[in-house]
Design an enzyme around this catalytic site. Structure first.
Site, short mmCIF file in Angstrom:
data_model
loop_
_atom_site.label_atom_id
_atom_site.label_comp_id
_atom_site.label_asym_id
_atom_site.label_seq_id
_atom_site.Cartn_x
_atom_site.Cartn_y
_atom_site.Cartn_z
N SER A 103 0.80 -1.22 0.00
CA SER A 103 0.00 0.00 0.00
C SER A 103 0.84 1.27 0.00
O SER A 103 0.42 2.29 -0.55
CB SER A 103 -0.93 0.00 1.22
OG SER A 103 -0.18 -0.03 2.42
N HIS A 115 -4.96 -5.19 -0.07
CA HIS A 115 -5.12 -4.09 -1.02
C HIS A 115 -5.37 -4.59 -2.45
O HIS A 115 -5.44 -3.78 -3.38
CB HIS A 115 -3.88 -3.20 -0.99
CG HIS A 115 -3.70 -2.51 0.32
ND1 HIS A 115 -4.35 -1.35 0.64
CD2 HIS A 115 -2.97 -2.85 1.41
CE1 HIS A 115 -4.03 -0.98 1.87
NE2 HIS A 115 -3.19 -1.87 2.35
N LYS A 167 -11.36 -2.30 2.21
CA LYS A 167 -10.69 -1.59 1.12
C LYS A 167 -11.62 -1.59 -0.10
O LYS A 167 -12.60 -0.88 -0.14
CB LYS A 167 -9.33 -2.23 0.83
CG LYS A 167 -8.43 -2.34 2.06
CD LYS A 167 -8.10 -0.98 2.64
CE LYS A 167 -7.03 -1.04 3.71
NZ LYS A 167 -7.44 -1.66 4.99
#
Length: 296
Positions: free
Chosen positions: A190, A218, A249
């Site tokens: 990330s 992610h 996310k």
């Protein structure tokens, strides 16, 4: 007597001097206006801003299908989960969500946690604490949740250079192959946005008989077939023992999960304090996440 108040004041003053003190920005997000929000500055009137740093990558937190599912569950089941899944029962929505996540990734089983951080911290701590003589091989850029879980386990941790399969190989060659070893890394980092060389790292782990643990927080929802993540996109699902993911996310809700073989997931379910002793996800959150996974 120890001066507790003075201690806290001194430490906070140090953070201010070092310009490391964290100030929260007060925002109001409004459904249907993603990625815009209203910022409430310390002085002056609120104003419209665009939030480019949100983890709600696809705006699924505001998708009509997700909102409708949450509303329906709220009306039907109420707000809270009623306690831990071990004591007050496992809500059928949680069972459905775990089955959906496992099917999405083509895995045998899944287990839900209250967040992606807790999923990493609890799973790695449990593995390191129970595997006799366990040694972790950790990528240098791993998330704090992974680092903390390995540290808390009390197991030995060796850090290999970021995304460096050759350095990972060198570390594994120095470790007694009779010991259980866990290679832990992320598929999509990330902070830098770079991708792991999945085939190379997974290949090294398998060659040396190590357990493979990949954080896909992610990546899931936004990458891979049906949002299954980058491990699935690379066709490596059968060669990675545990894939971890987050629901906060790309899925736009809250929670974390792990997927893998039934026996391994059941072992974590049966031994992990971070799962056993914490309140389950509320029904509305589970319904929203289930709708988001299915929609994507």
């Amino acid at each position: 007597m120890f001066d507790y108040h003075g201690f806290f004041d001194d430490r906070l003053a140090a953070l201010h001097r070092e310009q490391r003190y964290r100030r929260f920005r007060r925002l109001t997000r409004t459904a249907g206006q993603f990625p815009r929000a209203h910022w409430h500055p310390p002085v002056g009137q609120p104003r419209d801003v665009v939030v480019w740093c949100s983890n709600d990558y696809l705006g699924m937190s505001q998708h009509p299908v997700v909102l409708d599912a949450a509303r329906a569950a709220l009306e039907c089941y109420g707000t809270g989960a009623g306690g831990t899944r071990n004591i007050s029962g496992t809500h059928s929505l949680l069972v459905e969500l775990e089955a959906e996540l496992a099917a999405t990734q083509g895995r045998e089983a899944a287990l839900l946690f209250s967040s992606g951080y807790v999923a990493n911290d609890t799973t790695l701590a449990t593995l390191g604490r129970h595997l006799p003589g366990c040694v972790f091989l950790s990528d240098a850029n791993n998330h704090a949740s992974m680092i903390e879980g390995m540290r808390r386990s009390g197991a030995r941790v060796e850090v290999f250079a970021h995304n460096d399969a050759a350095d990972l190989t060198a570390h594994l060659q120095r470790i007694d192959p009779r010991l259980p070893r866990v290679v832990a890394f992320e598929s999509l980092y990330s902070m830098d946005g770079d991708l792991a060389p999945l085939a190379a790292l997974v290949g090294v782990a398998r060659q040396h008989g190590a357990l493979g643990y990949v954080d896909e927080t992610h990546a899931v929802g936004a990458h891979g077939p049906g949002g299954a993540g980058l491990v699935a996109a690379a066709g490596l699902g059968a060669h990675v023992d545990i894939v971890q993911g987050g629901l906060g996310k790309a899925y736009g809700v809250v929670g974390g999960f792990i997927t893998g073989r039934t026996a391994l997931i059941d072992f974590i379910r049966s031994h992990a304090p971070g799962f056993i002793f914490t309140t389950a996800l509320p029904p509305a959150d589970a319904a929203a996440a289930l709708a988001s996974v299915r929609q994507l």
